[in-house]
Scaffold this active site. Sequence first.
Site, PDB file in Angstrom:
ATOM      1  N   PRO A  33       0.790  -1.239   0.000  1.00 39.37           N
ATOM      2  CA  PRO A  33       0.000   0.000   0.000  1.00 39.37           C
ATOM      3  C   PRO A  33       0.822   1.289   0.000  1.00 39.37           C
ATOM      4  CG  PRO A  33       0.077  -0.919   2.217  1.00 39.37           C
ATOM      5  CD  PRO A  33       0.800  -1.890   1.318  1.00 39.37           C
ATOM      6  N   GLY A  34       2.175   1.180   0.093  1.00 33.54           N
ATOM      7  CA  GLY A  34       2.987   2.384  -0.081  1.00 33.54           C
ATOM      8  C   GLY A  34       3.901   2.758   1.073  1.00 33.54           C
ATOM      9  N   ALA A  35       4.080   1.846   2.007  1.00 40.80           N
ATOM     10  CA  ALA A  35       4.907   2.179   3.178  1.00 40.80           C
ATOM     11  C   ALA A  35       6.386   2.370   2.814  1.00 40.80           C
ATOM     12  CB  ALA A  35       4.764   1.099   4.250  1.00 40.80           C
ATOM     13  N   ASP A  66       2.796  -1.337  -8.742  1.00 38.37           N
ATOM     14  CA  ASP A  66       2.155  -2.518  -8.156  1.00 38.37           C
ATOM     15  C   ASP A  66       1.013  -2.996  -9.048  1.00 38.37           C
ATOM     16  OD1 ASP A  66       2.340  -3.645  -4.957  1.00 38.37           O
ATOM     17  OD2 ASP A  66       0.653  -4.370  -6.159  1.00 38.37           O
ATOM     18  N   ASP A  83       2.229  -4.521 -13.995  1.00 36.90           N
ATOM     19  CA  ASP A  83       3.080  -5.657 -13.674  1.00 36.90           C
ATOM     20  C   ASP A  83       4.546  -5.262 -13.878  1.00 36.90           C
ATOM     21  OD1 ASP A  83       4.505  -8.061 -13.637  1.00 36.90           O
ATOM     22  OD2 ASP A  83       2.878  -9.169 -14.610  1.00 36.90           O
ATOM     23  N   ASP A 108       9.951  -5.214  -2.691  1.00 39.06           N
ATOM     24  CA  ASP A 108       9.353  -5.981  -1.605  1.00 39.06           C
ATOM     25  C   ASP A 108       8.245  -6.852  -2.196  1.00 39.06           C
ATOM     26  OD1 ASP A 108       9.153  -6.616   1.129  1.00 39.06           O
ATOM     27  OD2 ASP A 108       7.598  -5.122   1.482  1.00 39.06           O
ATOM     28  N   LYS A 148      13.480  -8.505  -1.841  1.00 39.56           N
ATOM     29  CA  LYS A 148      13.011  -9.557  -0.937  1.00 39.56           C
ATOM     30  C   LYS A 148      12.961 -10.894  -1.657  1.00 39.56           C
ATOM     31  CE  LYS A 148       8.558  -9.811   0.291  1.00 39.56           C
ATOM     32  NZ  LYS A 148       7.798  -9.149   1.342  1.00 39.56           N
TER      33      LYS A 148
HETATM   34  N1  SAM Z   1       6.588  -2.693   0.396  1.00 39.88           N
HETATM   35  C1  SAM Z   1       5.118  -2.552   0.440  1.00 39.88           C
HETATM   36  C2  SAM Z   1       4.811  -1.522   1.498  1.00 39.88           C
HETATM   37  O1  SAM Z   1       5.698  -1.241   2.326  1.00 39.88           O
HETATM   38  O2  SAM Z   1       3.700  -0.981   1.514  1.00 39.88           O
HETATM   39  C3  SAM Z   1       4.450  -3.884   0.705  1.00 39.88           C
HETATM   40  C4  SAM Z   1       4.579  -4.818  -0.485  1.00 39.88           C
HETATM   41  S1  SAM Z   1       3.623  -6.308  -0.391  1.00 39.88           S
HETATM   42  C5  SAM Z   1       4.548  -7.271   0.752  1.00 39.88           C
HETATM   43  C6  SAM Z   1       3.973  -7.110  -1.929  1.00 39.88           C
HETATM   44  C7  SAM Z   1       3.329  -6.469  -3.144  1.00 39.88           C
HETATM   45  O3  SAM Z   1       3.901  -7.004  -4.339  1.00 39.88           O
HETATM   46  C8  SAM Z   1       1.822  -6.697  -3.259  1.00 39.88           C
HETATM   47  O4  SAM Z   1       1.144  -5.471  -3.154  1.00 39.88           O
HETATM   48  C9  SAM Z   1       1.659  -7.306  -4.660  1.00 39.88           C
HETATM   49  O5  SAM Z   1       0.524  -6.841  -5.345  1.00 39.88           O
HETATM   50  C10 SAM Z   1       2.930  -6.848  -5.351  1.00 39.88           C
HETATM   51  N2  SAM Z   1       3.303  -7.613  -6.542  1.00 39.88           N
HETATM   52  C11 SAM Z   1       3.414  -8.951  -6.671  1.00 39.88           C
HETATM   53  N3  SAM Z   1       3.750  -9.286  -7.928  1.00 39.88           N
HETATM   54  C12 SAM Z   1       3.874  -8.126  -8.634  1.00 39.88           C
HETATM   55  C13 SAM Z   1       4.194  -7.811  -9.988  1.00 39.88           C
HETATM   56  N4  SAM Z   1       4.476  -8.776 -10.890  1.00 39.88           N
HETATM   57  N5  SAM Z   1       4.198  -6.517 -10.357  1.00 39.88           N
HETATM   58  C14 SAM Z   1       3.901  -5.552  -9.462  1.00 39.88           C
HETATM   59  N6  SAM Z   1       3.605  -5.782  -8.171  1.00 39.88           N
HETATM   60  C15 SAM Z   1       3.576  -7.056  -7.750  1.00 39.88           C
END
Ligand code: SAM
Length: 196
Positions: A33-35, A66, A83, A108, A148
């Site tokens: 969500p953007g942290a 995202d 993507d 992440d 990650k």
């Molecule tokens: N770092 C973020 C924060 O601090 O708010 C949290 C990220 S969350 C753990 C992982 C994110 O990776 C999810 O929102 C998911 O939708 C995104 N994600 C997974 N595969 C993706 C892709 N191929 N392209 C873009 N985003 C992707």
Amino acid sequence: NFRCRSAFKLLEIDDKFRLLQPGFSVVDCGAAPGAWSQVAVQRVNSAGTGERTDPALPRGTVVGIDLLYIPPLDGAHFLSSQDVTDPSTHAKLLELLPNRQAHVMLSDMAPNASGFRDMDHEKLITMCLSLIDLAEKVLQPQGSLLCKYWDGILTRRLQEKLSSVFGGVRTLKPQASRKDSAERYFLATMYRKPMK
Ligand code: SAM
């Protein structure tokens, strides 16, 4: 106030390694969500309202990507519903970066976990490998990549790939990351852009 606890992992890593400097351009992959983007905006001074308010500090750039919707944030550009592994996203990203280059790539990203550990591990490693292709397009020489991954049999393959194009690769397990999870981060620094 951060949008998500994950912010503390990036703060911890950045306090130690000083990846995010005022004026830097940052790509935040899997930003919703953007942290992490909130942390990046503060540290690169992209909103001009950083922890240090010296008006002479250079302004950086933060671009978050995202698959999901990312609520707006001062100082960040977001590519929602995109993507990271899709070349059409790369073109949009390049247009948002000064000189079409980033100093730092953050990821992440995580796939939706299936619960099958090996399968989830393999999916995430494949996503991390695609970041190496993205680096070739957007990361500037000497730049850094923080990504990650979930530890498993393919970890070493990812580490070797990173080592082939980065001068330094470290494995990190932040305090803020749950002890019992397979979650780790690679911090790859001193990018060597391959010759075309
Ligand atoms: N770092 C973020 C924060 O601090 O708010 C949290 C990220 S969350 C753990 C992982 C994110 O990776 C999810 O929102 C998911 O939708 C995104 N994600 C997974 N595969 C993706 C892709 N191929 N392209 C873009 N985003 C992707």
